[in-house]
Design a protein around this motif. Structure first.
Motif, PDB file in Angstrom:
ATOM      1  N   THR A 185      25.938  60.191  15.844  1.00 42.41           N
ATOM      2  CA  THR A 185      26.129  58.775  15.516  1.00 42.41           C
ATOM      3  C   THR A 185      26.729  58.636  14.115  1.00 42.41           C
ATOM      4  O   THR A 185      26.249  59.275  13.174  1.00 42.41           O
ATOM      5  N   GLY A 186      27.775  57.834  14.007  1.00 43.02           N
ATOM      6  CA  GLY A 186      28.415  57.621  12.706  1.00 43.02           C
ATOM      7  C   GLY A 186      29.457  58.662  12.370  1.00 43.02           C
ATOM      8  O   GLY A 186      30.111  58.572  11.338  1.00 43.02           O
ATOM      9  N   THR A 187      29.637  59.667  13.234  1.00 44.43           N
ATOM     10  CA  THR A 187      30.644  60.691  12.969  1.00 44.43           C
ATOM     11  C   THR A 187      31.911  60.410  13.778  1.00 44.43           C
ATOM     12  O   THR A 187      31.903  59.625  14.725  1.00 44.43           O
TER      13      THR A 187
ATOM     14  N   GLY B  60      29.649  63.219   3.615  1.00 43.30           N
ATOM     15  CA  GLY B  60      29.233  62.512   4.832  1.00 43.30           C
ATOM     16  C   GLY B  60      27.728  62.519   5.005  1.00 43.30           C
ATOM     17  O   GLY B  60      27.015  63.247   4.311  1.00 43.30           O
ATOM     18  N   PRO B  61      27.234  61.708   5.949  1.00 44.29           N
ATOM     19  CA  PRO B  61      25.799  61.605   6.166  1.00 44.29           C
ATOM     20  C   PRO B  61      25.165  62.925   6.625  1.00 44.29           C
ATOM     21  O   PRO B  61      24.018  63.221   6.297  1.00 44.29           O
TER      22      PRO B  61
ATOM     23  N   PHE C 128      39.083  55.157  11.275  1.00 44.53           N
ATOM     24  CA  PHE C 128      37.630  55.322  11.200  1.00 44.53           C
ATOM     25  C   PHE C 128      37.115  55.712   9.807  1.00 44.53           C
ATOM     26  O   PHE C 128      35.912  55.802   9.596  1.00 44.53           O
ATOM     27  N   GLY C 129      38.055  56.022   8.894  1.00 45.36           N
ATOM     28  CA  GLY C 129      37.654  56.277   7.521  1.00 45.36           C
ATOM     29  C   GLY C 129      37.142  57.674   7.222  1.00 45.36           C
ATOM     30  O   GLY C 129      36.790  57.972   6.081  1.00 45.36           O
ATOM     31  N   ARG C 130      37.106  58.519   8.242  1.00 47.57           N
ATOM     32  CA  ARG C 130      36.563  59.861   8.011  1.00 47.57           C
ATOM     33  C   ARG C 130      36.898  60.764   9.200  1.00 47.57           C
ATOM     34  O   ARG C 130      37.344  60.276  10.242  1.00 47.57           O
TER      35      ARG C 130
END
Ligand code: NDP
Length: 254
Positions: free
Chosen positions: A6-8, A137-138, A82-84
């Motif tokens: 999630t978030g990747t 990153g997270p 997506f910024g990443r």
């Protein structure tokens, strides 16, 4: 404990069919935003719509990765949207079999262009973003999964240049792993045996009749989802665990 996606953001080359499409579906189910890269835009758009309708996030990017500029632009589009970028699955590939003697060398050029140069272009363009994701990153880890083959481990007569490309992918993968692993970019190779996809269909009729159809008729081959499961396993290991090599075979393929 397995990491969440999630978030990747994951970019998958060759996402218009077979293993790449299954991997995109699987990583999207696991929570990643997926960037679908290949040449057949209609297929990519259908898959992106399917993923979005199922509640996922997907972006279709038409690109021929044998063209360095197109590979770079595909990575750039992913990052702009997506910024990443956390995950790169180098999956696009071509397998054209037959003897070296009397070979149509244009087929060799096409294989080397996709399996080797395409993978290099995409990897080179993605690495700065993956290194950044690993730092900031997270999850503080990023992944490259290179889809090689059992043909990257074992050579057979009639597989010469395909063997050359996939042995090459294995060597490059391990070298790059050593280069960036301390910066928490994990680089691993996944080596499938026979999988039911379009891969064999691009061969000349005599090659399909002699080498490909008999194998598929006599073997309970893998489904693309079996390989997608392997990719998902590799990219969800805890930060301290890196899968350098995963070899997945049909049980009845010796
Ligand atoms: P498919 O033929 O179904 O998929 C190949 C994918 O590569 C397609 O999405 C195709 O998309 C893409 N592709 C080909 N050329 C390019 C290009 N120039 N630029 C961008 N994308 C390209 O085969 P598989 O799913 O089986 O193959 C995936 C990978 O798995 C390959 O690397 C293959 O070598 C490997 N593999 C497959 C095995 C099998 O038995 N099927 C066994 C072992 C390894 P498009 O045409 O739309 O560009």
């Amino acid at each position: 404990m397995a990491l969440k996606l999630t978030g990747t953001v994951a970019l998958i080359t060759g996402a218009s069919s077979g293993i790449g499409a299954a991997t995109a579906r699987r990583l999207a189910e696991d929570g990643a935003a997926v960037v679908l890269v290949a040449r057949r835009k209609d297929r990519l758009e259908d898959l992106a719509a399917e993923i979005e309708n199922a509640g996922g996030t997907a972006l279709a990017v038409e690109a021929d990765i044998t063209d360095r500029l197109q590979a770079e632009a595909a990575v750039q589009q992913a990052v702009e949207r997506f910024g990443r970028l956390d995950t790169l699955v180098n999956n696009a590939g071509l397998m054209l079999l037959g003897p070296v003697v009397g070979a149509d060398t244009e087929e060799w050029d096409r294989m080397i262009a996709v399996n080797v140069q395409g993978l290099l272009h995409t990897t080179h363009a993605a690495l700065p973003h993956l290194l950044q994701a690993a730092e900031q990153g997270p999850r503080q880890v990023a992944d490259i999964v290179n889809i090689s083959s059992i043909a990257g481990r074992v050579a057979w007569s009639g597989y010469g240049v395909y063997n050359l490309t996939k042995f090459g992918v294995n060597g490059f993968t391990e070298s790059l792993r050593q280069e960036v692993t301390r910066r928490h970019v994990r680089v691993g190779v996944l080596e499938p045996g026979g999988v039911a996809t379009e891969l064999g269909s691009h061969n000349k009729a005599e090659v399909r009749d002699a080498m490909i159809d008999p194998f598929y008729e006599s073997t309970e081959v893998l489904a693309p989802q079996d390989i997608a499961d392997g990719v998902a396993y590799m990219v969800t290991r805890p930060r301290h665990a890196s899968v350098g090599e995963l070899w997945i075979m049909p049980t009845d393929q010796a």
